[in-house]
Design an enzyme around this catalytic site. Structure first.
Site, mmCIF file in Angstrom:
data_model
loop_
_atom_site.group_PDB
_atom_site.id
_atom_site.type_symbol
_atom_site.label_atom_id
_atom_site.label_comp_id
_atom_site.label_asym_id
_atom_site.label_seq_id
_atom_site.Cartn_x
_atom_site.Cartn_y
_atom_site.Cartn_z
ATOM 1 N N ARG A 111 0.827 -1.216 0.000
ATOM 2 C CA ARG A 111 0.000 0.000 0.000
ATOM 3 C C ARG A 111 0.861 1.265 0.000
ATOM 4 O O ARG A 111 0.528 2.262 0.649
ATOM 5 C CB ARG A 111 -0.957 0.038 1.197
ATOM 6 C CG ARG A 111 -1.983 -1.085 1.255
ATOM 7 C CD ARG A 111 -2.969 -1.025 0.097
ATOM 8 N NE ARG A 111 -4.102 -1.910 0.295
ATOM 9 C CZ ARG A 111 -4.125 -3.196 -0.054
ATOM 10 N NH1 ARG A 111 -3.089 -3.760 -0.659
ATOM 11 N NH2 ARG A 111 -5.207 -3.921 0.152
ATOM 12 N N SER B 12 -10.556 -0.662 3.036
ATOM 13 C CA SER B 12 -9.823 -0.833 4.304
ATOM 14 C C SER B 12 -9.389 0.533 4.810
ATOM 15 O O SER B 12 -8.739 1.284 4.087
ATOM 16 C CB SER B 12 -8.569 -1.673 4.088
ATOM 17 O OG SER B 12 -8.896 -2.940 3.591
ATOM 18 N N GLU C 214 -4.946 3.924 5.961
ATOM 19 C CA GLU C 214 -4.622 3.739 4.549
ATOM 20 C C GLU C 214 -4.943 5.011 3.734
ATOM 21 O O GLU C 214 -4.136 5.420 2.920
ATOM 22 C CB GLU C 214 -5.416 2.538 4.013
ATOM 23 C CG GLU C 214 -4.716 1.806 2.904
ATOM 24 C CD GLU C 214 -5.584 0.725 2.282
ATOM 25 O OE1 GLU C 214 -6.460 1.062 1.475
ATOM 26 O OE2 GLU C 214 -5.379 -0.446 2.610
HETATM 27 N N1 EPU Z 1 -10.928 -10.535 10.393
HETATM 28 C C1 EPU Z 1 -11.635 -10.579 11.591
HETATM 29 N N2 EPU Z 1 -12.630 -9.657 11.789
HETATM 30 C C2 EPU Z 1 -12.954 -8.748 10.855
HETATM 31 C C3 EPU Z 1 -12.226 -8.701 9.636
HETATM 32 C C4 EPU Z 1 -11.224 -9.622 9.436
HETATM 33 O O1 EPU Z 1 -11.373 -11.384 12.465
HETATM 34 O O2 EPU Z 1 -13.850 -7.960 11.073
HETATM 35 C C5 EPU Z 1 -9.895 -11.548 10.158
HETATM 36 C C6 EPU Z 1 -10.382 -12.557 9.120
HETATM 37 O O3 EPU Z 1 -11.047 -13.611 9.718
HETATM 38 C C7 EPU Z 1 -9.101 -12.993 8.458
HETATM 39 C C8 EPU Z 1 -8.182 -11.794 8.582
HETATM 40 O O4 EPU Z 1 -8.770 -10.922 9.554
HETATM 41 O O5 EPU Z 1 -8.531 -14.066 9.160
HETATM 42 C C9 EPU Z 1 -7.966 -11.093 7.278
HETATM 43 O O6 EPU Z 1 -9.211 -10.676 6.716
HETATM 44 P P1 EPU Z 1 -9.459 -10.644 5.129
HETATM 45 O O7 EPU Z 1 -8.943 -11.869 4.497
HETATM 46 O O8 EPU Z 1 -10.877 -10.281 4.913
HETATM 47 O O9 EPU Z 1 -8.551 -9.509 4.551
HETATM 48 P P2 EPU Z 1 -8.034 -8.169 5.207
HETATM 49 O O10 EPU Z 1 -6.644 -8.362 5.695
HETATM 50 O O11 EPU Z 1 -9.037 -7.681 6.168
HETATM 51 C C10 EPU Z 1 -6.930 -7.281 2.990
HETATM 52 C C11 EPU Z 1 -6.878 -5.968 2.259
HETATM 53 C C12 EPU Z 1 -8.154 -5.769 1.452
HETATM 54 C C13 EPU Z 1 -8.285 -6.920 0.463
HETATM 55 C C14 EPU Z 1 -8.291 -8.239 1.238
HETATM 56 C C15 EPU Z 1 -8.277 -9.423 0.316
HETATM 57 C C16 EPU Z 1 -5.486 -4.452 3.541
HETATM 58 C C17 EPU Z 1 -5.438 -3.272 4.451
HETATM 59 N N3 EPU Z 1 -6.692 -4.879 3.181
HETATM 60 O O12 EPU Z 1 -7.996 -7.187 3.930
HETATM 61 O O13 EPU Z 1 -8.008 -4.552 0.726
HETATM 62 O O14 EPU Z 1 -9.464 -6.805 -0.305
HETATM 63 O O15 EPU Z 1 -7.115 -8.340 2.069
HETATM 64 O O16 EPU Z 1 -7.025 -9.556 -0.287
HETATM 65 O O17 EPU Z 1 -4.440 -4.963 3.168
HETATM 66 C C18 EPU Z 1 -8.527 -2.220 0.644
HETATM 67 O O18 EPU Z 1 -7.321 -2.024 0.686
HETATM 68 O O19 EPU Z 1 -9.373 -1.290 0.588
HETATM 69 C C19 EPU Z 1 -9.021 -3.599 0.740
HETATM 70 C C20 EPU Z 1 -10.316 -3.889 0.824
#
Ligand code: EPU
Length: 342
Positions: free
Chosen positions: A168, A242, A338
Site C-alpha cells: 500500500r 480498508s 490507509e
Molecule cells: N478478520 C476478523 N474480523 C474482521 C475482519 C477480518 O477477524 O472484522 C480476520 C479474518 O477472519 C481474516 C483476517 O482478519 O482471518 C484477514 O481478513 P481478510 O482476508 O478479509 O482480509 P483483510 O486483511 O481484512 C486485505 C486488504 C483488502 C483486500 C483483502 C483481500 C489491507 C489493508 N486490506 O484485507 O483490501 O481486499 O485483504 O485480499 O491490506 C482495501 O485495501 O481497501 C481492501 C479492501
C-alpha cells in the site's frame, strides 16, 4: 488577471469522494487533457497555488474544505499498445475507472488483472498505493507509467523500480514524489495466463463453484462475489475500503502476542517480519458494528469505516483515533490509516 483555464470556484466534493463527506474545493479543475497541466504552469491565477490531486476519491478522508487547487484527474483512454516478450501491453488514462478498465482487459481476452476486480477508484490512483487484493498487487502486473512534474513541467516514463512499490505504498506517497501527477499507466498482461488462486478464500470459492480450471472472467466473477459479500458498495454506504493497513511487526513481537492471544491472525513475510490482520485486532476490541456519531465500523468487516449518512470527516477521524487508541492499549500495535487525510 484572470485564469485562462476552466477553473471552477467553491465546488462540492461530496460526490467525488467515496466516503460521501461534505467538503468543498475553493478552486477546482477537471483535468481531461495533460496539456491543461502545461497551461496551469503558465496561468497567472493558478501558477503559484498549492495543488491537491484527486482521482476517484476512494482513498481520501476529507476532514475540511480544500484550500489547494483541486486537480480532478479525468484523462481518458484505454488501448493495447504492443507486446513485450510473453506479455501484451495495455495502457489506460489516469481518469479511467479501475473496474471498467479491468473489465475492458477481460473483454479483450486478456487475463492478469481479474483478482483486482471491483476495487473502487481510478487507474491513475491505483499505483499510488499499489492496490492489492486476493493475492495480487498492481506491481505484479505493472509495466510503466507516465508522470507529469507539476514543478518543472517534465514528463517521464517510470518503470516499476522507479515507483518504489511497497505494501500500500509507492514513491508517490513520499515527499520526493509529491510534485508528480500520474497521466497514464501501462500493464504487462501475460499471454500464458494461469489463474492465481493463492488466496485461500478465493481458492475455496473456485472449488465450491466447481471451477477446477477457471477462465480470467470466471475468476473475476468470484472476486466480485466475495467483495460484494464482505465489503460495502460506496454507492450505498460511504466508505474508502480498508481504513487501516495491516500492521507489520517483528517476529519477536508476534511471538509475544501469540502467548497472550493464541488466536492472533498473522502471516509471515519474506523478510521474517509478521503481518497482522488489522480487522481481527479491531474486531477483538469490540468495534465491529459500533458507531460514533454518524460514522461507524462496518458490521461484516471491522477494517472498513463507513459513513452511515451525514457523517463529517471529523467524525470519521474521531472514530479512527478511538480505534487506534484501543488497539494500541490492548495489543501494543499502532494502526496506520490507509487513506490520505486532507
Ligand atoms: N478478520 C476478523 N474480523 C474482521 C475482519 C477480518 O477477524 O472484522 C480476520 C479474518 O477472519 C481474516 C483476517 O482478519 O482471518 C484477514 O481478513 P481478510 O482476508 O478479509 O482480509 P483483510 O486483511 O481484512 C486485505 C486488504 C483488502 C483486500 C483483502 C483481500 C489491507 C489493508 N486490506 O484485507 O483490501 O481486499 O485483504 O485480499 O491490506 C482495501 O485495501 O481497501 C481492501 C479492501
Amino acid at each position: 488577471m484572470h485564469s485562462t483555464l476552466p477553473i471552477e470556484h467553491d465546488v462540492s466534493l461530496q460526490a467525488f469522494n467515496t466516503f460521501g463527506l461534505p467538503a468543498r474545493a475553493r478552486r477546482y479543475l477537471r483535468v481531461s487533457d495533460p496539456a491543461q497541466l502545461d497551461g496551469l504552469r503558465q496561468d497567472p491565477e493558478a501558477a503559484s497555488l498549492p495543488r491537491f490531486v484527486l482521482g476517484g476519491g476512494s482513498n481520501v478522508l476529507l476532514t475540511r474544505d480544500v484550500e489547494a487547487l483541486v486537480l480532478h484527474m479525468a484523462i481518458p483512454g484505454r488501448e493495447i499498445v504492443g507486446e513485450e516478450g510473453d506479455a501484451v501491453l495495455v495502457r489506460a488514462g489516469a481518469g479511467e475507472n479501475w473496474h471498467a478498465f479491468v473489465d475492458f482487459t477481460l473483454s479483450q481476452g486478456l487475463g492478469g488483472l481479474e483478482n483486482l476486480s471491483l476495487i473502487p477508484g481510478t487507474v491513475g490512483a491505483a499505483p499510488i498505493q499499489n492496490i492489492g487484493a486476493y493475492g495480487l498487487e498492481i506491481k505484479d502486473v505493472f509495466h510503466s507509467l507516465t508522470t507529469y512534474d507539476l514543478a518543472s513541467g517534465a514528463r517521464r516514463v517510470l518503470a516499476a523500480a522507479d515507483c518504489r512499490f511497497g505494501y500500500r505504498d509507492s514513491l508517490f506517497k513520499h515527499p520526493e514524489g509529491a510534485d508528480l501527477v500520474v497521466l497514464d499507466v501501462t500493464f504487462a498482461l501475460p499471454r500464458a495466463w494461469r489463474p492465481n488462486l493463492r488466496y485461500a478464500e478465493l481458492a475455496q470459492a473456485a472449488e465450491a463453484a466447481g471451477l477446477a480450471d477457471p477462465t480470467p472472467r470466471q475468476v473475476s466473477d468470484l472476486v466480485v462475489a466475495i467483495r460484494r459479500r464482505k465489503l460495502p458498495d460506496p454507492a450505498d454506504i460511504g466508505n474508502a475500503g480498508s481504513f487501516f493497513k495491516n500492521p507489520v511487526v517483528s517476529a519477536a513481537q508476534c511471538t509475544a502476542l501469540l502467548e497472550r492471544f493464541p488466536q492472533l491472525v498473522h502471516h509471515a513475510q519474506p523478510d521474517g517480519s509478521e503481518k497482522l490482520a488489522a480487522g481481527w485486532l479491531i474486531d477483538q476490541c469490540g468495534w465491529k458494528g459500533k458507531n460514533l456519531g454518524a460514522a461507524g465500523v462496518y458490521p461484516r468487516q471491522a477494517l472498513v469505516l463507513v459513513n452511515n449518512g451525514g457523517a463529517t470527516g471529523a467524525e470519521v477521524q474521531a472514530l479512527a483515533r478511538a480505534i487506534q487508541d484501543d488497539v494500541l492499549a490492548r495489543f501494543g500495535v499502532a494502526l496506520e490509516p490507509e487513506p490520505v487525510f486532507v
